[in-house]
Design a protein around this motif. Sequence first.
Motif, PDB file in Angstrom:
ATOM      1  N   TYR A  49       0.880  -1.159  -0.236  1.00  0.00           N
ATOM      2  CA  TYR A  49       0.227   0.079  -0.019  1.00  0.00           C
ATOM      3  C   TYR A  49       0.836   1.482  -0.044  1.00  0.00           C
ATOM      4  O   TYR A  49       0.394   2.325  -0.904  1.00  0.00           O
ATOM      5  N   PRO A  50       2.011   1.415   0.582  1.00  0.00           N
ATOM      6  CA  PRO A  50       2.857   2.594   0.748  1.00  0.00           C
ATOM      7  C   PRO A  50       3.208   2.886  -0.731  1.00  0.00           C
ATOM      8  O   PRO A  50       3.710   4.063  -1.000  1.00  0.00           O
ATOM      9  N   GLU A  51       3.276   2.156  -1.562  1.00  0.00           N
ATOM     10  CA  GLU A  51       3.892   2.480  -3.116  1.00  0.00           C
ATOM     11  C   GLU A  51       2.770   2.748  -3.816  1.00  0.00           C
ATOM     12  O   GLU A  51       2.800   3.351  -4.677  1.00  0.00           O
ATOM     13  N   ILE A  59      -0.286   8.145  -5.324  1.00  0.00           N
ATOM     14  CA  ILE A  59       1.190   8.429  -6.014  1.00  0.00           C
ATOM     15  C   ILE A  59       1.576   7.261  -7.075  1.00  0.00           C
ATOM     16  O   ILE A  59       2.514   7.432  -7.977  1.00  0.00           O
ATOM     17  N   ASN A  60       0.718   6.201  -7.230  1.00  0.00           N
ATOM     18  CA  ASN A  60       0.815   5.267  -8.224  1.00  0.00           C
ATOM     19  C   ASN A  60      -0.382   4.842  -8.545  1.00  0.00           C
ATOM     20  O   ASN A  60      -1.137   4.014  -7.689  1.00  0.00           O
ATOM     21  N   GLU A  61      -1.091   5.020  -9.728  1.00  0.00           N
ATOM     22  CA  GLU A  61      -2.507   4.706  -9.936  1.00  0.00           C
ATOM     23  C   GLU A  61      -2.542   3.219 -10.037  1.00  0.00           C
ATOM     24  O   GLU A  61      -3.636   2.670  -9.938  1.00  0.00           O
ATOM     25  N   PRO A 103      -0.623   4.453   5.526  1.00  0.00           N
ATOM     26  CA  PRO A 103       0.039   2.827   5.377  1.00  0.00           C
ATOM     27  C   PRO A 103      -0.157   2.325   6.855  1.00  0.00           C
ATOM     28  O   PRO A 103      -0.395   1.026   6.864  1.00  0.00           O
ATOM     29  N   GLU A 104       0.061   3.236   7.861  1.00  0.00           N
ATOM     30  CA  GLU A 104       0.029   2.483   9.206  1.00  0.00           C
ATOM     31  C   GLU A 104      -1.386   1.731   9.581  1.00  0.00           C
ATOM     32  O   GLU A 104      -1.577   0.878  10.113  1.00  0.00           O
TER      33      GLU A 104
END
Length: 637
Positions: A49-51, A59-61, A103-104
């Motif tokens: 998920y952080p990506e 930040i990344n569709e 993300p947490e």
Amino acid sequence: MFFLSFKRYNIRLVSALILILSGLRCLADTSTPDFRQMAQLAEYVGVDYPEAVANGEIINEGEYQEMLEFSRILVTEAQQAKATTIISRAQKLEAAIHEKQTPEVIRQLGRELRSELLMLMPVSSQPSQLLPISETHSLFQTHCAACHGAMGKGDGVASAGLEPPPTDFTDRERAMNRSVLGLYDAITDGIKETAMVSYDQLSEEQRWSLAFYVGGLAFEANAEEGVNATDLSIKELINHNPIQLANGDSNTLKSVIYLRAQPSALFTEKPSPLQIARDQLLAARASYNKGNYEESNRLAVSAYLDGFELVENSLDTRNPDLRKDIEANMMALRKQFRESSNQEQLNTLLDITLAQLETAKRQLSADSLSNATLFSASLIILLREGLEALLVTLALVLVLIRSERRDALKFVHAGWITALIAGGVTWWAARSLVNISGASREVMEGVAALAAALVLFYVGVWMHSKSNTIQWKAYIQKHVTQRLKTGTLWGIATLAFVAVYREVFETVLFYEALLTQSLPAQNPTIIGGFLVGLLCLSIIGWIMVRYSIKLPIGRFFSVTTYLLVGLSFVLIGKGVIALQEAAFIDASPLPISFEVDWIGLKSTWQSLMAQITILVLFLVFMLVSNQRRKPETSSDF
């Protein structure tokens, strides 16, 4: 000759056995949801998920759409499973992703969902050992480095243009949220919608070794951190990620990091059979408490076959009453684990059994096992397992000698020698390549015993029909030379193989268990017991050959008839008991409890009725045969 129709008879025999056993087998329930795959997805979402999202922004569709897709799958699978708790947690995870939570938050929700799934899914297999690090490194370079890079940084030559990009296994934050089980499942099944393909063509040991290898690349082993690492079990280290295992405790986290970097510390010693029995019973109780009764029964079966059975011989030499009590309690537990009627009674019996296992452990500790105990156990193992195989093989040898076909003895020798070799190879394979469970071993032995029992009964009845000297001489002149052809002789070799092979593998396992209970300095004592047992078997064989050959033909056939029918009686009892121990057929106890292992007699209705059937059939044949006592030189039964 009795082997005239061996091939045809053998086919009928096997067909009958298959029909009987398939009628006794319960159909498996194939409707269980794939909780394991769901657990893998929940962990993957938390890790990746952080990506996709940072500071509430996409930040990344492509990654974000993948997160949405995976969370949608989790909700759908949860609804199909009709499990209220996981439906709720899956929906919360999906909603949080739609809301682009931090993300947490996503990781926490993913961990909570995965924890629920771990409790619901069946107990997974665990590695008994890992490959040497050099072999695992070579596997990684061959199968993984092209995408993940030589050092596991996700920068391999084939990584360019891949979306999502290959995992960087040296990313510590990612590794802290990744379990070894999740890595193993990714290697085994691949990951949908990514370039990660399945590597199920690799052996289970190779896949576990790779999972531990890549799961440790982000960590370094510090000897000081490994002081208390042995407090963690293999199961815990496999199923949970470091953050879950540490649960905020810095010392535990150090131990986890050490074991992820140096997993060989968990595989230095094989668990003792009694420890296996204890662990499997506790796992059975955990499954029972969740309502998984079939799984709890399977674990209880494993507790006996993979654990306690392997030390029965040793315990018998020290405390036979304790051995009988533990065996009876473990058999009773198996039935109770299948039902939900009386949980209090089950827990009481389980606590008693666990206490008895602790007592057995103390009595069988390396410090307390005397040389006399080890020698006796070694001697008993070989005599008990070897005598039946010896008697069957010698009976075949003697029949061929009295049939004036010494040239056919090589087929008998080929059968038992091949069985010894096959037993050794099977034992090696069970330790090095595959995991042969106790249940599988017992089913194999049970089916082999039933097949041998039926063939021996047939042979014994046939021999009785030829016990008249005139009949035998006429039969020899007319049939033996012509009918003992190559195909029939290979039937003799097959019977010798079956009789010996079923004993060899179990004998090796018992000796291996005995060696784990002794000190290295006591190995000569165990070898001494083995050699004395071998000497005793040799003497028995010599006496049988020497004096049986001198018997008149009528007396020889009468004696051999009773020997073979007696062996059939023993083997059919042991075959049924073996299938009962493997939970292949039910075990209904008699009102009284007794056991005479040497003749396969045990207080269950199924085994006793099978043995009574052998006796009744033989008595009926004797009565009919006596009424028709006329020379029948063409009789072939």
